[in-house]
Design a protein around this motif. Structure first.
Motif, PDB file in Angstrom:
ATOM      1  N   SER A   1       5.941  -3.428   3.611  1.00  0.00           N
ATOM      2  CA  SER A   1       5.084  -4.406   2.941  1.00  0.00           C
ATOM      3  C   SER A   1       4.610  -3.885   1.599  1.00  0.00           C
ATOM      4  O   SER A   1       4.300  -2.701   1.444  1.00  0.00           O
ATOM      5  CB  SER A   1       3.862  -4.737   3.806  1.00  0.00           C
ATOM      6  OG  SER A   1       3.052  -5.715   3.165  1.00  0.00           O
TER       7      SER A   1
ATOM      8  N   ASP B   1      -0.852  -8.009  13.863  1.00  0.00           N
ATOM      9  CA  ASP B   1      -2.050  -8.101  13.030  1.00  0.00           C
ATOM     10  C   ASP B   1      -2.000  -9.339  12.146  1.00  0.00           C
ATOM     11  O   ASP B   1      -3.054  -9.798  11.680  1.00  0.00           O
ATOM     12  CB  ASP B   1      -2.245  -6.834  12.192  1.00  0.00           C
ATOM     13  CG  ASP B   1      -0.960  -6.307  11.574  1.00  0.00           C
ATOM     14  OD1 ASP B   1       0.104  -6.496  12.164  1.00  0.00           O
ATOM     15  OD2 ASP B   1      -1.032  -5.678  10.506  1.00  0.00           O
TER      16      ASP B   1
ATOM     17  N   TYR C   1       6.478   3.275   5.579  1.00  0.00           N
ATOM     18  CA  TYR C   1       5.131   3.634   5.159  1.00  0.00           C
ATOM     19  C   TYR C   1       4.873   5.138   5.051  1.00  0.00           C
ATOM     20  O   TYR C   1       3.928   5.553   4.391  1.00  0.00           O
ATOM     21  CB  TYR C   1       4.108   2.990   6.101  1.00  0.00           C
ATOM     22  CG  TYR C   1       4.300   1.495   6.199  1.00  0.00           C
ATOM     23  CD1 TYR C   1       4.143   0.682   5.074  1.00  0.00           C
ATOM     24  CD2 TYR C   1       4.665   0.901   7.397  1.00  0.00           C
ATOM     25  CE1 TYR C   1       4.347  -0.689   5.155  1.00  0.00           C
ATOM     26  CE2 TYR C   1       4.852  -0.471   7.491  1.00  0.00           C
ATOM     27  CZ  TYR C   1       4.706  -1.259   6.362  1.00  0.00           C
ATOM     28  OH  TYR C   1       4.902  -2.610   6.442  1.00  0.00           O
TER      29      TYR C   1
ATOM     30  N   HIS D   1      -4.477 -12.744   1.160  1.00  0.00           N
ATOM     31  CA  HIS D   1      -3.644 -11.780   1.890  1.00  0.00           C
ATOM     32  C   HIS D   1      -3.662 -12.045   3.394  1.00  0.00           C
ATOM     33  O   HIS D   1      -3.519 -11.120   4.197  1.00  0.00           O
ATOM     34  CB  HIS D   1      -4.086 -10.337   1.615  1.00  0.00           C
ATOM     35  CG  HIS D   1      -4.147  -9.976   0.174  1.00  0.00           C
ATOM     36  ND1 HIS D   1      -3.023  -9.679  -0.562  1.00  0.00           N
ATOM     37  CD2 HIS D   1      -5.203  -9.888  -0.684  1.00  0.00           C
ATOM     38  CE1 HIS D   1      -3.382  -9.400  -1.812  1.00  0.00           C
ATOM     39  NE2 HIS D   1      -4.686  -9.528  -1.908  1.00  0.00           N
TER      40      HIS D   1
ATOM     41  N   TRP E   1      -2.395  -2.051  -3.866  1.00  0.00           N
ATOM     42  CA  TRP E   1      -2.806  -0.662  -3.748  1.00  0.00           C
ATOM     43  C   TRP E   1      -2.298   0.121  -4.931  1.00  0.00           C
ATOM     44  O   TRP E   1      -1.752  -0.460  -5.875  1.00  0.00           O
ATOM     45  CB  TRP E   1      -2.361  -0.055  -2.419  1.00  0.00           C
ATOM     46  CG  TRP E   1      -1.008  -0.496  -1.933  1.00  0.00           C
ATOM     47  CD1 TRP E   1       0.199  -0.271  -2.498  1.00  0.00           C
ATOM     48  CD2 TRP E   1      -0.762  -1.276  -0.753  1.00  0.00           C
ATOM     49  NE1 TRP E   1       1.193  -0.834  -1.752  1.00  0.00           N
ATOM     50  CE2 TRP E   1       0.644  -1.453  -0.664  1.00  0.00           C
ATOM     51  CE3 TRP E   1      -1.563  -1.814   0.257  1.00  0.00           C
ATOM     52  CZ2 TRP E   1       1.249  -2.164   0.375  1.00  0.00           C
ATOM     53  CZ3 TRP E   1      -0.966  -2.514   1.292  1.00  0.00           C
ATOM     54  CH2 TRP E   1       0.423  -2.690   1.344  1.00  0.00           C
TER      55      TRP E   1
ATOM     56  N   GLY F   1      -5.952  -5.152  10.971  1.00  0.00           N
ATOM     57  CA  GLY F   1      -4.835  -4.608  10.217  1.00  0.00           C
ATOM     58  C   GLY F   1      -5.013  -4.672   8.715  1.00  0.00           C
ATOM     59  O   GLY F   1      -6.122  -4.586   8.186  1.00  0.00           O
ATOM     60  N   CYS F   2      -3.915  -4.864   8.022  1.00  0.00           N
ATOM     61  CA  CYS F   2      -3.865  -4.786   6.565  1.00  0.00           C
ATOM     62  C   CYS F   2      -4.633  -5.939   5.918  1.00  0.00           C
ATOM     63  O   CYS F   2      -4.380  -7.110   6.209  1.00  0.00           O
ATOM     64  CB  CYS F   2      -2.412  -4.799   6.103  1.00  0.00           C
ATOM     65  SG  CYS F   2      -2.203  -4.680   4.323  1.00  0.00           S
ATOM     66  N   THR F   3      -5.541  -5.590   5.009  1.00  0.00           N
ATOM     67  CA  THR F   3      -6.331  -6.612   4.321  1.00  0.00           C
ATOM     68  C   THR F   3      -5.850  -6.857   2.896  1.00  0.00           C
ATOM     69  O   THR F   3      -6.414  -7.687   2.194  1.00  0.00           O
ATOM     70  CB  THR F   3      -7.804  -6.203   4.277  1.00  0.00           C
ATOM     71  OG1 THR F   3      -7.931  -4.943   3.582  1.00  0.00           O
ATOM     72  CG2 THR F   3      -8.381  -6.072   5.678  1.00  0.00           C
ATOM     73  N   SER F   4      -4.811  -6.131   2.463  1.00  0.00           N
ATOM     74  CA  SER F   4      -4.354  -6.280   1.078  1.00  0.00           C
ATOM     75  C   SER F   4      -2.841  -6.392   0.975  1.00  0.00           C
ATOM     76  O   SER F   4      -2.265  -6.148  -0.079  1.00  0.00           O
ATOM     77  CB  SER F   4      -4.840  -5.087   0.240  1.00  0.00           C
ATOM     78  OG  SER F   4      -4.414  -3.864   0.808  1.00  0.00           O
ATOM     79  N   CYS F   5      -2.173  -6.772   2.075  1.00  0.00           N
ATOM     80  CA  CYS F   5      -0.715  -6.911   2.061  1.00  0.00           C
ATOM     81  C   CYS F   5      -0.290  -8.171   1.317  1.00  0.00           C
ATOM     82  O   CYS F   5      -0.994  -9.188   1.321  1.00  0.00           O
ATOM     83  CB  CYS F   5      -0.178  -6.959   3.489  1.00  0.00           C
ATOM     84  SG  CYS F   5      -0.171  -5.374   4.346  1.00  0.00           S
TER      85      CYS F   5
ATOM     86  N   GLY G   1       1.604  -4.609  -1.482  1.00  0.00           N
ATOM     87  CA  GLY G   1       0.210  -5.044  -1.463  1.00  0.00           C
ATOM     88  C   GLY G   1      -0.544  -4.585  -2.681  1.00  0.00           C
ATOM     89  O   GLY G   1       0.013  -3.988  -3.605  1.00  0.00           O
TER      90      GLY G   1
END
Length: 478
Positions: free
Chosen positions: A303, A101, A278, A345, A307, A351-355, A305
């Motif tokens: 990861s 991703d 995770y 990010h 959150w 996939g991850c948008t805030s890592c 991020g």
């Protein structure tokens, strides 16, 4: 004049960012027969040896490093990350076999037109990695030639899959031997580029099929069969041998690696289990270790991020819940996810948008900023050297956690302590006849280092202190 005990060096970080791996004044120790302490260290009781700490050089990280940094900026970052103190001194890297991703576009290393197949792997190539990943790895290896590289695929080539697509689907049984050969060709090709692969996993997160980026379902039975019949025998003849790690997924399903390791034909080729952070907890590592004590544990992805628990920063979570707890549960190495991401990010494909990366690279200026995760890793990677052994240290409570090591190279002791409380807490530490106390600030991480064989007279210590103070060695450094 009686000799004094060793001085204890201290580095401190606080969750509010006031201190970030800041060197503090040395701590004096007593040498006596102390009866008890909050943390009692026994170097006679040893556990796993440590391979190291690292991060993933994803396609996104490599692209940023090669395209958004000047030559001078790139050299400074790689020396900071992979160089010795005062750098991070990372000695592990994770690479993706094909796209993840965190790639700019989806691809594998054997893509052919839709409807075609390539069982002989004639179209296998690493051209997608020639401009970013491979040059960045060469520069990282120039800084630290001893890097241990773990490689993981996100997807088999589309023509090997039930979905005929990099996104979704499972590996077709008829292509299991071809898939094993695909992984072997990756190991051989990267070695020909001067990049040795230390360990290999069959599939990133084989129990999860993402819908926005490459992934492949790979059951425990299928992994065991591929390892036993194809991949294991193929890698066994290569020197140095690339290790095979099973699972490469979350802590919450220990039955998955337990099932694969229960197959003796597969287990003979499996060196350990790779874990992600995770879901579940690191106690799963101990569960598998107890069942198969000869198999190692590595955390290969985690990861941080933007959150929920990151609202107040992630220094404490990564120091306590990933690194400290992971190591107390038999991990020999811990690898963060993206080494570097930009201010958005990314870049990424689904996939991850805030890592977060360990560091953030400003895509406009190339300025590098160090994130909380960087400092969490630094509290371990700068001081716990490859070959160190985790040693016995009594567990504490009331929001105070610890883990201890002895470096094999010089015999030094490393103690990492996390105070999760909102107020300062005084702890006492004892190792043999050596003891000291320290008041940990609220919500802080502390790394204590000392040489248990060091002794000096009061006069020698006075002279040393005088010159240290004159040289300003105790100034706080950020």
């Amino acid at each position: 004049m009686n000799p004094l005990g060793p001085v204890v060096q201290l580095w401190l970080s606080t969750a509010d960012g006031t201190l970030r791996l800041a060197r503090q004044p040395d701590i004096e120790t007593d040498v006596d027969e102390a009866s008890s302490a909050d943390v009692v260290i026994d170097t006679r009781k040893t556990y796993q040896s440590i391979v190291g700490f690292g991060a993933a050089l994803t396609d996104s990280s490599a692209w940023l490093i090669q395209n958004k940094l000047s030559e001078q900026q790139r050299g400074a970052l790689l020396n900071d990350v992979f160089g010795p103190s005062p750098g991070l001194d990372l000695n592990m890297v994770r690479l993706t076999i094909g796209a993840s991703d965190f790639s700019l576009q989806p691809y594998t290393l054997d893509d052919v037109p839709f409807g075609d197949t390539d069982p002989s792997l004639q179209h296998f190539n690493v051209s997608a990695n020639l401009h970013d990943v491979i040059p960045a790895m060469h520069e990282a290896l120039a800084v630290n030639p001893q890097l241990r590289i773990i490689a993981s695929p996100w997807s088999a080539p589309a023509w090997m899959k039930t979905s005929e697509n990099l996104i979704g689907g499972a590996l077709l049984e008829q292509y299991e031997s071809n898939y094993a050969q695909y992984l072997v060709k990756y190991v051989d090709t990267y070695r020909s580029y001067g990049i040795p692969i230390f360990a290999l996993t069959l599939q990133n997160e084989p129990g999860f099929v993402p819908v926005t980026y490459p992934g492949t379902e790979l059951s425990a039975d299928q992994r065991a069969r591929i390892i036993a019949q194809y991949l294991g025998p193929a890698l066994a003849s290569r020197k140095p041998r690339t290790l095979i790690l099973d699972w490469d997924h979350n802590w919450d399903e220990p039955e998955q690696p337990l099932s694969v390791l229960a197959d003796p034909d597969a287990a003979r080729y499996i060196d350990g289990v790779a874990w992600h952070c995770y879901r579940g907890g690191p106690g799963a590592q101990t569960q598998v270790h107890r069942a198969f004590p000869g198999k190692d544990a590595y955390v290969t992805e985690c990861s941080g991020g933007d959150w929920a628990y990151g609202d107040t920063g992630e220094l404490l979570w990564f120091s306590r819940d990933l690194l400290l707890a992971g190591l107390r549960n038999w991990a020999r190495g811990i690898v963060y996810w993206n080494l570097a991401l930009d201010e958005h990010h990314g870049p990424h494909f689904g996939g991850c948008t805030s890592c977060n990366g360990l560091v953030t690279i400003d895509s406009r200026t190339g300025e590098v900023s160090r994130n909380d995760e960087y400092y969490a890793f630094a509290h371990f990677s700068r001081f716990v050297l490859p070959g160190a052994f985790r040693v016995q240290s009594t567990a504490t409570d009331k929001g105070i956690e610890n883990v201890a090591f002895q470096n094999a190279s010089d015999g030094s002791i490393v103690l990492v302590v996390v105070n999760s409380n909102k107020d300062a807490r005084r702890i006492s530490v004892m190792q043999g006849k050596i003891s000291f106390e320290y008041a940990l600030p609220s919500r802080s991480v502390a790394t204590f280092v000392w040489d248990p064989n060091q002794t000096e007279s009061t006069w020698v210590r006075f002279i040393r202190r005088y010159f240290e103070k004159a040289a300003g060695t105790h100034n706080t450094v950020k």
